[in-house]
Design an enzyme around this catalytic site. Structure first.
Site, PDB file in Angstrom:
ATOM      1  N   THR A  49       0.312  -1.143   0.045  1.00 53.34           N
ATOM      2  CA  THR A  49       0.034   0.166   0.232  1.00 53.34           C
ATOM      3  C   THR A  49       1.018   1.343  -0.369  1.00 53.34           C
ATOM      4  O   THR A  49       2.010   1.089   0.610  1.00 53.34           O
ATOM      5  CB  THR A  49      -0.859   0.032   1.213  1.00 53.34           C
ATOM      6  N   ASP A  50       0.429   2.119  -0.667  1.00 54.64           N
ATOM      7  CA  ASP A  50       0.830   3.755  -0.272  1.00 54.64           C
ATOM      8  C   ASP A  50       0.505   4.395   1.322  1.00 54.64           C
ATOM      9  O   ASP A  50       0.025   4.098   1.812  1.00 54.64           O
ATOM     10  CB  ASP A  50       0.667   4.821  -1.450  1.00 54.64           C
ATOM     11  N   GLN A  51       0.845   5.879   1.260  1.00 54.74           N
ATOM     12  CA  GLN A  51       0.727   6.474   2.291  1.00 54.74           C
ATOM     13  C   GLN A  51      -0.866   6.277   2.873  1.00 54.74           C
ATOM     14  O   GLN A  51      -1.038   6.518   4.062  1.00 54.74           O
ATOM     15  CB  GLN A  51       1.622   7.908   2.435  1.00 54.74           C
ATOM     16  N   GLN A  81      -2.850   4.024   2.636  1.00 55.97           N
ATOM     17  CA  GLN A  81      -2.878   2.387   3.217  1.00 55.97           C
ATOM     18  C   GLN A  81      -3.758   1.568   1.544  1.00 55.97           C
ATOM     19  O   GLN A  81      -4.805   1.188   1.574  1.00 55.97           O
ATOM     20  CB  GLN A  81      -3.677   2.072   4.093  1.00 55.97           C
ATOM     21  N   ILE A  82      -3.757   2.464   0.546  1.00 58.27           N
ATOM     22  CA  ILE A  82      -4.436   1.746  -0.377  1.00 58.27           C
ATOM     23  C   ILE A  82      -3.617   1.232  -2.064  1.00 58.27           C
ATOM     24  O   ILE A  82      -2.052   1.535  -1.862  1.00 58.27           O
ATOM     25  CB  ILE A  82      -5.000   3.597  -1.337  1.00 58.27           C
TER      26      ILE A  82
END
Length: 146
Positions: free
Chosen positions: A18-20, A22-23
């Site tokens: 995930t990215d920052q 949370q996706i």
């Protein structure tokens, strides 16, 4: 195309995917497509992708498309559905749909395009080199067409 004939692979989204926010970062879907197709081949042909390579056939990706419908998030349980979209003795396309299990929501759909090659990346007819694998794939493809 009859999407009733597909292979499923389940996994849980890891934090590292995930990215920052949370996706899930978009390139991870291609990794999940790969998991889906390698397990698909293992299930329908009883042969691992490694076994296919040991018989002298590679299946490089020549194209990929993805459509994003809804984001997957950290800790979601997801299901990767893989099916055959197109098959000839030289080329093959896999179709994919990725769903969140908790609400059956379609997250991503897409396809990958492949060509059967030798280790030297020269096209080869799978029906001649590994006829039993081609026969299994052909049966599955015909199910998808009905």
């Amino acid at each position: 195309m009859n999407p009733a004939f597909y292979h499923t692979y389940h996994l849980r989204v890891r934090y590292s995917e995930t990215d920052q926010m949370q996706i899930v970062y978009h390139t991870n879907y291609l990794t999940w497509f790969e998991l889906g197709r390698t397990e698909y081949i293992r299930e329908i042909a009883g042969m691992s992708y490694k076994g296919v390579e040991e018989r002298g056939v590679l299946l490089p990706v020549t194209g990929a498309t993805l459509s994003f419908h809804s984001p997957a998030r950290y800790d979601d349980e997801i299901e990767v559905r893989t099916f055959i979209e197109h098959l000839t003795p030289i080329r093959m396309n896999f179709g994919y749909e990725i769903y969140r299990i908790s609400d059956c929501k379609l997250l991503v759909s897409g396809k990958t395009e492949h060509v059967f090659t030798t280790p030297q990346i020269k096209p080869v007819r799978l029906s001649k080199v590994i006829p039993e694998l081609y026969a299994c794939l052909q049966i599955e493809y015909e199910k998808c067409l009905k």
